[in-house]
Scaffold this active site. Structure first.
Site, mmCIF file in Angstrom:
data_model
loop_
_atom_site.group_PDB
_atom_site.id
_atom_site.type_symbol
_atom_site.label_atom_id
_atom_site.label_comp_id
_atom_site.label_asym_id
_atom_site.label_seq_id
_atom_site.Cartn_x
_atom_site.Cartn_y
_atom_site.Cartn_z
ATOM 1 N N ASP A 1 -0.106 5.066 1.016
ATOM 2 C CA ASP A 1 -0.329 6.037 2.083
ATOM 3 C C ASP A 1 -0.281 5.365 3.446
ATOM 4 O O ASP A 1 -1.019 4.409 3.712
ATOM 5 C CB ASP A 1 -1.685 6.722 1.889
ATOM 6 C CG ASP A 1 -1.713 7.572 0.630
ATOM 7 O OD1 ASP A 1 -0.911 8.515 0.537
ATOM 8 O OD2 ASP A 1 -2.522 7.278 -0.265
ATOM 9 N N ASP B 1 0.877 -1.160 0.000
ATOM 10 C CA ASP B 1 0.000 0.000 0.000
ATOM 11 C C ASP B 1 0.922 1.220 0.000
ATOM 12 O O ASP B 1 2.123 1.101 0.275
ATOM 13 C CB ASP B 1 -0.887 -0.028 1.254
ATOM 14 C CG ASP B 1 -1.784 1.183 1.363
ATOM 15 O OD1 ASP B 1 -2.289 1.649 0.326
ATOM 16 O OD2 ASP B 1 -1.971 1.677 2.496
#
Length: 230
Positions: free
Chosen positions: A15, A13
C-alpha cells in the site's frame, strides 16, 4: 556513495508503494470516524501508516477517542474497506520496476501489513503482476509475523522465505510509511522511501534514500541493473 551497500534481494511494501490505495484508506476511515464527529487528519494517518489490522484499529479508537471499542470499530471498518478498496490503481513506476527486476532475475517479494483477505481484495485485478514475486508475506494474518511494523518481524520473515535465505544486509526494502522505514532498518536492511508528499521531512530522514517516484531509484548504487528511463 559509501553508504550504499550492494544487495541481492528486494522486498516491497504494497500500500502506497505498489498500489495507490492510501487515499482509499483515508476515505474509508473518514467515512466511519466522521459518524462520530471526528476527522482523520494527516497527522493521525502518518502515525498509523504501516500498522497491522489490530494495532491500527486500536490506534484509531484511542487517538480519536471514539465512543466504541476497538473491536466494534474493527468490524465496521473491515466492511467499509470491502466497499472502498476493491479497485485501487497500481503505480505505473512500481509496475515498471517490478517487471525490470523480474526480467533480470532479481529475487523479489511483498511484505504487507494487510491480512491475506485484504491482500486478495486489493490485488485481485493484478494477479499477473503479483505472480512475478517469489512470495507474499501478509503480516496481518501470517502466524510467523509476531509483531507488526515498526517491529522488524515482517521483513525478517520475508527474507527467510527466499530459497537462499539472504542476510538482512543483502536486502533492499521499498516503503512509503515511517513505521515501515523503521521496521526495515530494525531488520538490518537498507530502505528506499517513497513518501507521500505530506510526510514531514523529520519522518524521512532515517531512510537510506528518499525518492519521489519509485522508478527514479538509482538501482546501480545498490549493485542492481539500472532502470532506463524511456
Amino acid at each position: 556513495m559509501a553508504k550504499f551497500k550492494q544487495i541481492t534481494h528486494v522486498i516491497f511494501d504494497m500500500d502506497g508503494v505498489i498500489l495507490d490505495s492510501e487515499p482509499l484508506y483515508t476515505k474509508a476511515i473518514q467515512n466511519i470516524v466522521g459518524k462520530y464527529g471526528k476527522t482523520f487528519t494527516w497527522d493521525v494517518k502518518n502515525a498509523m501508516m504501516g500498522l497491522n489490522r489490530i494495532d491500527g484499529s486500536q490506534f484509531i479508537v484511542e487517538r480519536l477517542q471514539l465512543p466504541i471499542t476497538w473491536e466494534e470499530y474493527d468490524a465496521v471498518i473491515q466492511e467499509e474497506y470491502k466497499l472502498v478498496l476493491a479497485d485501487p490503481p497500481v503505480f505505473p513506476g512500481a509496475q515498471k520496476l517490478i517487471k525490470h527486476l523480474h526480467k533480470h532475475n532479481i529475487p523479489i517479494s511483498v511484505a504487507t501489513s494487510s491480512s491475506q483477505d485484504s491482500f486478495d481484495l486489493k490485488a485481485a485485478k493484478y494477479k499477473d503482476l503479483f505472480s512475478l514475486f517469489d512470495h507474499i508475506v501478509c503480516g496481518g494474518s501470517d502466524p510467523d509475523v509476531k509483531e507488526g511494523k515498526p517491529a522488524p518481524d515482517i521483513f525478517r520473515v520475508s527474507a527467510t522465505r527466499f530459497p537462499d535465505k539472504p542476510k538482512p544486509e543483502k536486502c533492499l526494502v521499498f516503503e512509503d510509511a515511517p513505521n515501515g522505514v523503521q521496521a526495515a532498518l530494525a531488520a538490518g536492511m537498507q530502505v528506499v522511501m517513497v513518501p507521500d508528499e505530506n510526510t514531514p521531512l523529520e519522518s524521512r530522514k532515517n531512510a537510506t534514500l528518499v525518492v519521489t517516484s519509485i522508478d527514479e531509484t538509482p538501482l546501480e548504487k545498490f549493485g542492481l541493473p539500472p532502470l532506463r528511463i524511456d
